[in-house]
Scaffold this motif. Structure first.
Motif, mmCIF file in Angstrom:
data_model
loop_
_atom_site.group_PDB
_atom_site.id
_atom_site.type_symbol
_atom_site.label_atom_id
_atom_site.label_comp_id
_atom_site.label_asym_id
_atom_site.label_seq_id
_atom_site.Cartn_x
_atom_site.Cartn_y
_atom_site.Cartn_z
ATOM 1 N N GLU A 81 51.084 -32.520 21.645
ATOM 2 C CA GLU A 81 51.016 -31.725 22.870
ATOM 3 C C GLU A 81 50.962 -32.624 24.105
ATOM 4 O OE1 GLU A 81 48.209 -28.319 25.024
ATOM 5 O OE2 GLU A 81 48.069 -28.621 22.844
ATOM 6 N N ARG A 82 50.261 -33.760 23.977
ATOM 7 C CA ARG A 82 50.144 -34.647 25.148
ATOM 8 C C ARG A 82 51.493 -35.261 25.499
ATOM 9 N NH1 ARG A 82 45.006 -38.342 25.454
ATOM 10 N NH2 ARG A 82 44.220 -36.195 25.401
ATOM 11 N N ILE A 83 52.208 -35.760 24.491
ATOM 12 C CA ILE A 83 53.499 -36.389 24.772
ATOM 13 C C ILE A 83 54.496 -35.357 25.278
ATOM 14 C CG2 ILE A 83 55.463 -37.622 23.766
ATOM 15 C CD1 ILE A 83 53.514 -39.007 21.879
ATOM 16 N N ALA A 84 54.506 -34.173 24.669
ATOM 17 C CA ALA A 84 55.411 -33.114 25.130
ATOM 18 C C ALA A 84 55.131 -32.761 26.589
ATOM 19 C CB ALA A 84 55.268 -31.878 24.254
ATOM 20 N N THR A 85 53.868 -32.684 26.957
ATOM 21 C CA THR A 85 53.496 -32.357 28.333
ATOM 22 C C THR A 85 53.950 -33.442 29.300
ATOM 23 O OG1 THR A 85 51.559 -31.118 27.554
ATOM 24 C CG2 THR A 85 51.567 -31.804 29.863
ATOM 25 N N LEU A 86 53.715 -34.702 28.944
ATOM 26 C CA LEU A 86 54.103 -35.806 29.826
ATOM 27 C C LEU A 86 55.615 -35.883 29.995
ATOM 28 C CD1 LEU A 86 51.653 -38.628 28.666
ATOM 29 C CD2 LEU A 86 51.467 -37.164 30.682
ATOM 30 N N GLU A 87 56.365 -35.509 28.958
ATOM 31 C CA GLU A 87 57.830 -35.553 29.027
ATOM 32 C C GLU A 87 58.435 -34.283 29.615
ATOM 33 O OE1 GLU A 87 59.949 -37.760 28.771
ATOM 34 O OE2 GLU A 87 59.341 -39.327 27.380
ATOM 35 N N GLY A 88 57.621 -33.253 29.798
ATOM 36 C CA GLY A 88 58.149 -31.999 30.319
ATOM 37 C C GLY A 88 58.867 -31.179 29.266
ATOM 38 N N GLY A 89 58.501 -31.356 28.003
ATOM 39 C CA GLY A 89 59.099 -30.594 26.907
ATOM 40 C C GLY A 89 58.230 -29.425 26.493
ATOM 41 N N VAL A 90 58.766 -28.592 25.594
ATOM 42 C CA VAL A 90 58.005 -27.431 25.121
ATOM 43 C C VAL A 90 57.218 -27.744 23.868
ATOM 44 C CG1 VAL A 90 59.598 -25.765 26.132
ATOM 45 C CG2 VAL A 90 59.957 -26.534 23.771
ATOM 46 N N GLY A 91 57.608 -28.793 23.163
ATOM 47 C CA GLY A 91 56.935 -29.145 21.925
ATOM 48 C C GLY A 91 57.360 -30.524 21.474
ATOM 49 N N ALA A 92 56.653 -31.044 20.478
ATOM 50 C CA ALA A 92 56.969 -32.371 19.961
ATOM 51 C C ALA A 92 56.556 -32.464 18.503
ATOM 52 C CB ALA A 92 56.279 -33.457 20.781
ATOM 53 N N VAL A 93 57.188 -33.370 17.790
ATOM 54 C CA VAL A 93 56.837 -33.662 16.407
ATOM 55 C C VAL A 93 56.615 -35.161 16.295
ATOM 56 C CG1 VAL A 93 57.530 -33.545 13.984
ATOM 57 C CG2 VAL A 93 58.273 -31.765 15.580
ATOM 58 N N CYS A 94 55.422 -35.551 15.897
ATOM 59 C CA CYS A 94 55.131 -36.968 15.703
ATOM 60 C C CYS A 94 55.403 -37.368 14.262
ATOM 61 C CB CYS A 94 53.680 -37.273 16.066
ATOM 62 S SG CYS A 94 53.385 -37.341 17.848
ATOM 63 N N CYS A 95 55.778 -38.618 14.077
ATOM 64 C CA CYS A 95 56.127 -39.099 12.747
ATOM 65 C C CYS A 95 55.739 -40.566 12.615
ATOM 66 C CB CYS A 95 57.613 -38.869 12.458
ATOM 67 S SG CYS A 95 58.709 -39.494 13.735
ATOM 68 N N SER A 96 56.194 -41.209 11.546
ATOM 69 C CA SER A 96 55.635 -42.495 11.147
ATOM 70 C C SER A 96 56.132 -43.695 11.933
ATOM 71 C CB SER A 96 55.905 -42.721 9.653
ATOM 72 O OG SER A 96 57.297 -42.588 9.384
ATOM 73 N N SER A 97 57.288 -43.601 12.591
ATOM 74 C CA SER A 97 57.831 -44.739 13.338
ATOM 75 C C SER A 97 58.929 -44.253 14.266
ATOM 76 C CB SER A 97 58.399 -45.797 12.375
ATOM 77 O OG SER A 97 59.575 -45.306 11.743
ATOM 78 N N GLY A 98 59.388 -45.143 15.134
ATOM 79 C CA GLY A 98 60.503 -44.800 16.011
ATOM 80 C C GLY A 98 61.781 -44.548 15.238
ATOM 81 N N HIS A 99 62.020 -45.320 14.181
ATOM 82 C CA HIS A 99 63.208 -45.097 13.365
ATOM 83 C C HIS A 99 63.138 -43.756 12.647
ATOM 84 C CE1 HIS A 99 65.591 -49.059 12.751
ATOM 85 N NE2 HIS A 99 65.415 -48.767 14.028
ATOM 86 N N ALA A 100 61.938 -43.390 12.209
ATOM 87 C CA ALA A 100 61.758 -42.072 11.601
ATOM 88 C C ALA A 100 62.070 -40.980 12.616
ATOM 89 C CB ALA A 100 60.331 -41.924 11.085
ATOM 90 N N ALA A 101 61.663 -41.184 13.875
ATOM 91 C CA ALA A 101 61.922 -40.192 14.920
ATOM 92 C C ALA A 101 63.413 -39.989 15.129
ATOM 93 C CB ALA A 101 61.256 -40.625 16.229
ATOM 94 N N GLN A 102 64.188 -41.069 15.038
ATOM 95 C CA GLN A 102 65.639 -40.943 15.222
ATOM 96 C C GLN A 102 66.264 -40.109 14.104
ATOM 97 O OE1 GLN A 102 65.936 -45.225 17.561
ATOM 98 N NE2 GLN A 102 66.873 -45.041 15.563
ATOM 99 N N ILE A 103 65.847 -40.336 12.870
ATOM 100 C CA ILE A 103 66.362 -39.530 11.756
ATOM 101 C C ILE A 103 65.878 -38.094 11.881
ATOM 102 C CG2 ILE A 103 66.284 -39.195 9.256
ATOM 103 C CD1 ILE A 103 68.091 -41.485 10.126
ATOM 104 N N MET A 104 64.617 -37.912 12.293
ATOM 105 C CA MET A 104 64.077 -36.562 12.476
ATOM 106 C C MET A 104 64.852 -35.809 13.556
ATOM 107 S SD MET A 104 61.289 -35.750 10.598
ATOM 108 C CE MET A 104 60.307 -34.697 11.649
ATOM 109 N N ALA A 105 65.285 -36.518 14.592
ATOM 110 C CA ALA A 105 66.036 -35.873 15.670
ATOM 111 C C ALA A 105 67.408 -35.434 15.200
ATOM 112 C CB ALA A 105 66.158 -36.818 16.862
ATOM 113 N N LEU A 106 68.053 -36.252 14.374
ATOM 114 C CA LEU A 106 69.407 -35.948 13.900
ATOM 115 C C LEU A 106 69.419 -34.947 12.747
ATOM 116 C CD1 LEU A 106 71.066 -39.497 13.917
ATOM 117 C CD2 LEU A 106 71.468 -37.634 15.542
ATOM 118 N N PHE A 107 68.369 -34.930 11.958
ATOM 119 C CA PHE A 107 68.350 -34.163 10.706
ATOM 120 C C PHE A 107 68.741 -32.681 10.857
ATOM 121 C CE2 PHE A 107 65.780 -32.108 7.226
ATOM 122 C CZ PHE A 107 66.588 -32.529 6.181
#
Length: 431
Positions: A72-98
């Motif tokens: 919630e904190r990161i989503a708020t700072l970025e001006g988004g409606v929601g966010a999903v945290c994961c294990s690493s930045g590389h994981a985030a890239q796969i999570m975004a594309l999936f």
């Protein structure tokens, strides 16, 4: 905080967004909920959670109270409606594309990316049946030409690693919008303090929270922020979000969850099946780091500007890529894309080439030679022999990681001490 939290300033939100005193104990700091599972009130409650009819905690691969505060904190700072945290930045890239990709689909990506990302996109994603097209994002016509009927996303870095080049996010967002596909921006190097890509048209924002968000080199983590502004039902390109999901009795994420469709899919399908979970202790460290994000970034930028100017004036240096220098071709983009500064990551070329770079790295005393960035400590690495060594010479050159170049991540130490350290190391490297 109350429902009107977006009206607060950045410095307030980085401390308070998503956090509330613990209802059981009154603890003011967010507790580390080191629990694998959570007790259901009754059988109906459990069924409602598993059917996505009610939001709550089931199992920490999916959701955890400590991680939820960070999301919630990161989503708020970025001006988004929601966010999903994961294990690493590389994981985030796969999570975004999936949720976006299917076998045979491609993503159009910038040539100026972190070396590990280049490898992930050029090699690893092929195993999913996906592919990537690498394009110079300064060539807008080339970006348009690269998008075809099988393109499902455009991906770039707001401030590119390693060179610190600033991307024209709005121009690329307009191209993605015209093609009816989302723009994904890696905002790791800029952080939402310097750049808020959603305000420039980005659909999704990814972070390696390992870097500036945590700020002290203690934990790895990643995050995907959803703008909530993309219409996943506008075409048949994104069936994972627009079509019935068999695992949830035909539920359509876009229809059921509206602006939060991508976020819910990331948790209910992405984390459920890929398992790239952030641990609660890591989330806790990152929450503490974010509390001082603006203070740290101000000092990072102040130091980087001073050191980049000193390096540019030194005869032992061929060039400096810092966008905050007036000589940079990206200087004009700062006021629009990064109005609070050009970040603290850049490269410089040492006269004497590869060998001189190696001597420089080995001669420094305050700078740490590590494969990381965004620490309070100043860091240096010779990308061509480390983070980008798996790339071809042409790819290294395109990414800004040529053999005669070193990358620096300027920390928050005394800038004069850092300059003195670079001075003595350059003397040894170019003797």
């Amino acid at each position: 905080m109350s429902d009107d939290t977006p009206s607060y300033g950045f410095d307030t939100l980085q401390i308070h967004a998503g956090a509330r005193p613990d209802p059981a104990t009154g603890a003011r700091q967010t507790p580390i909920y080191q629990s694998t599972a959570y007790v259901f009130r009754d059988a109906d409650h459990a069924a409602a959670l598993f059917n996505l009819q009610e939001v709550g905690y089931i199992y920490s691969r999916l959701t955890n109270p400590t991680v939820a505060v960070l999301q919630e904190r990161i989503a708020t700072l970025e001006g988004g409606v929601g966010a999903v945290c994961c294990s690493s930045g590389h994981a985030a890239q796969i999570m975004a594309l999936f949720p976006l990709m299917q076998p045979g689909c491609n993503v159009v990506v910038s040539t100026r990316l972190y070396g590990g990302t280049v490898t992930q996109f050029s090699q690893t994603i092929k195993r999913f049946g996906w592919s990537a097209k690498f394009v110079d994002f300064d060539d807008l016509d080339a970006v348009k030409a690269a998008i075809d009927d099988d393109t499902r996303a455009v991906f770039g870095e707001a401030i590119a690693n390693p060179g610190g080049y600033i991307m024209d996010v709005r121009a690329i967002a307009d191209i993605a919008d015209a093609a009816g596909i989302p723009l994904i921006i890696d905002n790791t190097t800029a952080t939402p303090y310097l750049c808020r890509p959603i305000e420039h048209g980005a659909t999704l924002v990814v972070h390696s929270t390992t870097k500036y968000m945590t700020g002290n080199g203690t934990v790895t983590g990643g995050c995907v922020v959803d703008s909530g502004k993309f219409d996943w039902m506008a075409s048949d390109k994104f069936p994972s979000l627009s079509q019935p999901e068999p695992a949830y009795h035909g539920l359509k994420f876009a229809e059921t969850f509206g602006p939060l469709a991508f976020t819910f899919h990331g948790i209910a399908v992405g984390l459920r099946d890929l398992g790239m979970t952030m641990n609660p202790q890591g989330a806790h460290y990152t929450l503490m780091g974010i509390e001082t994000l603006s203070l740290r970034m101000e000092r990072h930028v102040e130091n980087a500007e001073k050191i980049a100017k000193w390096l540019e004036a030194d005869d032992r240096v061929d060039f400096v890529t810092y966008a905050g220098l007036e000589s940079s071709p990206y200087y004009s983009r700062i006021k629009d894309v990064c109005p609070k500064g050009a970040g603290a990551l850049f490269t410089f070329a040492v006269k004497g080439g590869y060998e001189a770079c190696i001597k420089l790295v080995d001669s420094l005393e305050i700078f740490s030679h590590v494969a990381n960035l965004g620490d309070t400590r100043s860091l240096i690495i010779h990308s061509a022999s480390t983070t980008h060594r798996q790339l071809t010479p042409e790819q290294q050159e395109a990414a800004g990681a040529a053999p005669n170049v070193v990358r620096v991540s300027i920390g928050t130490e005394d800038a004069d001490d850092l300059i003195a350290d670079l001075d003595q190391a350059l003397a040894k490297a170019t003797a």
